[in-house]
Design an enzyme around this catalytic site. Structure first.
Site, PDB file in Angstrom:
ATOM      1  N   HIS A  51      30.442  48.164  43.626  1.00 48.60           N
ATOM      2  CA  HIS A  51      29.860  46.472  43.776  1.00 48.60           C
ATOM      3  C   HIS A  51      28.572  46.657  44.318  1.00 48.60           C
ATOM      4  O   HIS A  51      27.495  46.034  43.880  1.00 48.60           O
ATOM      5  CB  HIS A  51      30.913  45.727  44.418  1.00 48.60           C
ATOM      6  CG  HIS A  51      32.101  45.527  43.726  1.00 48.60           C
ATOM      7  ND1 HIS A  51      33.257  46.557  43.946  1.00 48.60           N
ATOM      8  CD2 HIS A  51      32.696  44.764  42.832  1.00 48.60           C
ATOM      9  CE1 HIS A  51      34.204  46.097  43.310  1.00 48.60           C
ATOM     10  NE2 HIS A  51      33.945  45.406  42.593  1.00 48.60           N
TER      11      HIS A  51
ATOM     12  N   GLU B 282      35.480  40.108  34.355  1.00 51.80           N
ATOM     13  CA  GLU B 282      36.588  40.847  34.113  1.00 51.80           C
ATOM     14  C   GLU B 282      36.946  41.154  32.762  1.00 51.80           C
ATOM     15  O   GLU B 282      37.232  42.437  32.244  1.00 51.80           O
ATOM     16  CB  GLU B 282      37.827  40.359  34.735  1.00 51.80           C
ATOM     17  CG  GLU B 282      37.816  39.869  36.109  1.00 51.80           C
ATOM     18  CD  GLU B 282      37.660  41.294  36.961  1.00 51.80           C
ATOM     19  OE1 GLU B 282      37.765  42.493  36.533  1.00 51.80           O
ATOM     20  OE2 GLU B 282      37.021  41.135  38.141  1.00 51.80           O
TER      21      GLU B 282
END
Length: 509
Positions: free
Chosen positions: A408, A326
């Site tokens: 993803h 992140e």
């Protein structure tokens, strides 16, 4: 990182697109001296208006961030058209310590031409359209007129508005470009990046943390990295106490989750400095608050913060690779061109998460090139496998459909490439990795692989894509290791092994 504006007016041209272009800059002196100013050399390249800049009579450039890495200087520039920012008009000039121009990376492949700067709709109408792109809206940040130079399309005048709220996939911070003549939506960009798919942490165990003392109160705030702290997501208050002892090892405790999270962030900061010469996550000594307590099986970065959710067992998912991933989005955001596009953003963040985990060398969360294996997000093990993406249902091999896949899933070929570059097909102590062309690839180690990846990110423009990352990583290896072809050949072999073919004009060694 420097933020010294430089305005340069440029001369004439026609339509807009995005592309990668290499140019040679002005010749450097044969006998370099220590007084060579690499930034001034980059400015001189832009001021010389080489054809590769595709500069028109109404264009100007403004120097933005300047990064240094491994003896190279990366100066990034934004383009304006009649004073309006051009989305898709950015570029990066790379110079070395001798003043030589190594490379120029340009987002546009042709000039903008003539574009009217008089809008036919109002800003309020554009804002209303932007708000309709979300299910619910909690706020509107900014609105401005820009010129959009999208790849393969005529340049258009647009309103750019950023709205906050909830979208189809959950929490959203969305930038919407609305055609200022027709009122139609030209493009949207989501800033919320998801990882769906001494303290005592429940993951990393007993660790040391750098905290801040104010009076007699300690807080989970890094004493040297601006804005890096760990907070309760519900209250946005930084955890504090009188004894400087944190967490209880129980994964459902938010404070314990913050031990894991701040430890990961601080290890990443050390990795960035030691391996890459970068000054914290934003490149200038700062980062973002990490907030533990998101009531979702998820974690995300949105340009202002990192939110950490929980697994299906209610434990906070702040592992080294998840937090590293992140914050990796933030690093990507704060390199030229912004967050990577064309299906590459998740693999880029995964490589930074893997590097964070490897550098930390924590025995409770060792380097393994699996993503989220410690947090067991939904009770079925890792989210992704970099050495064999197909184990999680993602593709090992690049194809023409990769850029259009869910972001993803699209990470598979890039993760596979990075693993092959770092560890090789034999795994070198990690799992062996199948190649798409049956080849054997020899790895260069994760530190070298990370240096190459990061220096490719410093070549990034707003028109990033898989095929451009192939070119940028090859160029980065050539820039970093000018006396050797070993690293360059490894980068090339790894891309070939995931079926991403050679590109026109890519460098050779």
């Amino acid at each position: 990182m420097m933020r010294i504006p430089l305005a340069i007016t440029l001369a004439a041209g026609t339509a807009a697109a995005t592309a990668l272009v290499a140019v040679s800059g002005p010749a450097a002196a044969q006998t370099p001296t220590p007084q060579v100013d690499a930034v001034a050399q980059a400015d001189a390249v832009v001021a010389a208006r080489p054809a590769a800049l595709h500069a028109g009579a109404h264009d100007a450039f403004q120097r933005r961030q300047v990064y240094t890495s491994q003896g190279l200087t990366y100066a990034s520039y934004d383009r304006t058209y009649k004073g309006l920012a051009v989305k898709g008009g950015d570029l990066v000039v790379v110079t070395d310590s001798a003043g030589q121009t190594r490379y120029t990376s340009v987002a546009q492949s042709s000039p903008i031409g003539e574009v009217s700067t008089a809008p036919a709709i109002s800003a309020s109408a554009a804002i209303a359209t932007a708000k309709k792109q979300l299910k619910s809206v909690t706020g509107v940040e900014t609105t401005r007129l820009i010129v959009v130079a999208a790849e393969g399309a005529t340049a258009k005048l647009a309103y750019e508005t950023t709205v906050n709220g909830t979208g189809a996939e959950g929490v959203s911070r969305l930038t919407v470009d609305v055609d200022a003549l027709t009122g139609k939506v030209l493009a949207t960009e989501e800033h919320v990046t998801e990882a769906t798919g001494t303290g005592t942490g429940w993951i990393v165990g007993s660790v040391s943390l750098n905290t801040t003392l104010s009076g007699s109160t300690y807080s989970l705030k890094d004493p040297t990295v601006t804005n890096l702290s760990c907070q309760d997501a519900s209250t946005r208050v930084t955890f504090s106490g009188s004894d400087n002892v944190w967490g209880n090892g129980v994964g459902t405790s938010k404070e314990t989750g913050c031990v894991d999270a701040l430890y990961a962030a601080q290890k990443q900061t050390a990795m960035l400095s030691s391996w890459l010469g970068r000054n914290a996550q934003n490149g200038s000594g700062g980062a973002w608050p990490i907030r533990v307590g998101l009531n979702q099986q998820n974690a995300y970065y949105d340009g202002t913060q990192v939110q950490i959710g929980k697994n299906t067992a209610g434990k906070w998912i702040s592992s080294l690779d998840v937090v590293g991933h992140e914050l990796g989005h933030g690093i990507d955001d704060k390199t030229p061109g912004g967050i990577s596009k064309g299906g590459t953003q998740e693999f880029v963040a995964d490589t930074i998460g893997a590097a964070t985990e490897a550098y930390a060398a924590n025995p409770n969360d060792p380097a393994d090139y699996q993503v989220g294996e410690e947090v067991n997000l939904v009770g079925s093990g890792p989210i992704r496998y970099m050495y064999n993406p197909s184990l999680a249902g993602d593709s090992n091999c690049y194809s023409s459909s990769t850029p259009s896949q869910e972001v993803h899933a699209a990470a598979g070929p890039g993760n596979h490439w990075f693993y092959l570059l770092a560890q090789g097909s034999s795994g070198n102590g990690q799992p062996s990795s199948p190649t798409c062309n049956g080849s054997t690839v020899t790895g260069v180690g994760i530190q070298t692989a990370t240096k190459i990846m990061y220096n490719a990110m410093l070549l990034k423009t707003s028109s990033s894509s898989y095929v451009k990352y192939r070119v940028w990583t090859l160029q980065a290896a050539k820039n970093l290791y000018p006396g050797s072809c070993t690293q360059f050949n490894a980068v090339k072999a790894a891309w070939n092994a995931v079926s991403l073919p050679a590109q026109s004009g890519e460098p050779t060694c």
